[in-house]
Design an enzyme around this catalytic site. Structure first.
Site: not given
Ligand code: SAH
Length: 368
Positions: A94, A107, A114, A118, A121, A339
């Site tokens: 996406e 974006c 991934c 985290c 996420c 995300c």
């Molecule tokens: N892998 C990279 C980029 C992908 S996500 C990274 O970790 O930076 C882009 C941003 O969105 C990152 O800061 C990630 O931590 C955040 N993110 C992911 N899931 C999220 C969620 N459910 N709510 C808010 N931010 C989120």
């Protein structure tokens, strides 16, 4: 399935070399490149300044991208469009376009799934499926760019690598892709219009700093101490916050670009005023920026979004400590703008597609 090479994975020099080995003139490379990157054509037959014989040769050898548009969702406020693309192997990715007063930012995803895991996420919930190729990243940009211009939104003017995936975990393809779209003979996107977001893969941040490209770096910090960060982000078991900040400082020194630290506020986890104080302390004397993200709750995690009072307080503590801070504007919540969430709900059948949904205006993309 036919096995053609995806021309969007090839650099201009590689296309020229291929042309010479086909017995063609290398200047045709520039013409082809312009059609692909400036006009976003999806068929060699649209390249009207090429001889028919060359068009047929190109067609037998190459495909132009391997993505198919599955869904396009426009938010009610018409500031965000979400695209779901089907890859050649039936995986789905996406990307999102956000309209700002200064232009349109894409974006973009760099991986299917991934590996970083985290806790909050959605993209990482099923682990890493695979890296995206250079052509798959390029196609997200080109197809989306053409589509939004057909919708009257203008062109894509900036890009953030914040879709699914960890760009530094797909380092070589991501770098090649960035060089590809930066090429002035092609899409001509300026380095400063590009932001790469990483969970903090320290050695790769240093490597990126030495590439001689001055893109913006965003680092997902999400915690003010290592113990807290280890609860939220698996990568924190490998690199300490100190390592991450040192690498970010190195990036700033080498590129002159101010680093942004992203901090998703999670209720009762990392959102107390004392955490803001701790964060201000660890970032002291580093001319950086903090972007506070109200957490997007999702079905893959029990983490809750911080209350508005906690977000306000967190922001004001940082501000009074002299930290440059902004809050991420929330865009497209009605189309699950954040995300990995649209893909997740699409796959399990819970996506609400009653949101205004536009067909591809010229029917170019087959829909399933
Ligand atoms: N892998 C990279 C980029 C992908 S996500 C990274 O970790 O930076 C882009 C941003 O969105 C990152 O800061 C990630 O931590 C955040 N993110 C992911 N899931 C999220 C969620 N459910 N709510 C808010 N931010 C989120």
């Amino acid at each position: 399935m036919e096995h053609k090479t995806d021309i969007l994975s090839k650099s201009l020099d590689e296309i020229k070399r291929d042309l010479i080995s086909m017995g063609e003139k290398s200047f045709r490379g520039e013409q082809i490149y312009e059609w692909l990157y400036k006009k976003g054509v999806t068929s060699f037959h649209e390249m009207t300044n090429l001889p028919q014989t060359l068009i047929l040769k190109l067609e037998s050898q190459y495909s132009i991208g391997t993505l198919r548009l599955l869904k396009r969702l426009i938010s009610k406020d018409r500031h965000t469009i979400k695209y779901l693309y089907l890859l050649g192997d039936n995986n789905i990715i996406e990307c999102v376009v956000m309209k700002y007063h200064h232009g349109n930012t894409l974006c973009l995803s760099t991986q299917v799934g991934c590996a970083m895991g985290c806790s909050f996420c959605a993209s990482g919930a099923g682990g890493l499926v695979r890296n995206l190729s250079v052509g798959e990243m390029t196609a997200q940009l080109l197809i989306t760019d053409r589509d939004i211009s057909e919708l009257g939104w203008g062109r894509i003017t900036g890009m953030v690598l914040m879709g699914s995936g960890e760009p530094l975990d797909n380092y070589d393809n991501t770098l090649e892709f960035l060089h590809q779209i930066h090429n002035p003979k092609g899409f001509n996107m300026g380095w400063r219009s590009i932001t790469l977001s990483t969970c903090g893969m320290v050695p790769k941040i240093r490597l990126l700093a030495d590439e001689g490209i001055s893109i913006n770096l965003a680092v997902s910090l999400h915690a003010s101490n290592d113990e807290m960060r280890r609860r939220i982000m698996r990568i924190a078991n490998v690199y300490s916050i100190k390592d991450v900040i040192e690498a970010s400082r190195y990036y700033f020194e080498k590129t002159g670009r101010r680093v942004t630290f992203e901090y998703a506020l999670i209720q009762d986890e990392n959102d107390k005023p004392e955490h803001a104080e701790e964060l201000a302390y660890i970032l002291r004397e580093f001319p950086c920026h903090v972007n506070l993200i109200p957490l997007n709750e999702n079905m893959h995690s029990s983490s809750k979004r911080s209350r508005i009072q906690a977000i306000n307080k967190f922001e004001s503590v940082l501000k009074s400590a002299g930290i440059s801070v902004t809050r991420r504007r929330e865009m497209g919540p009605d189309i699950q703008g954040a995300c990995g969430q649209l893909k997740a709900s699409f796959l399990n059948g819970t996506a609400d597609f009653k949101t205004e949904e536009a067909e591809s205006s010229n029917g170019k993309y087959q829909r399933i």
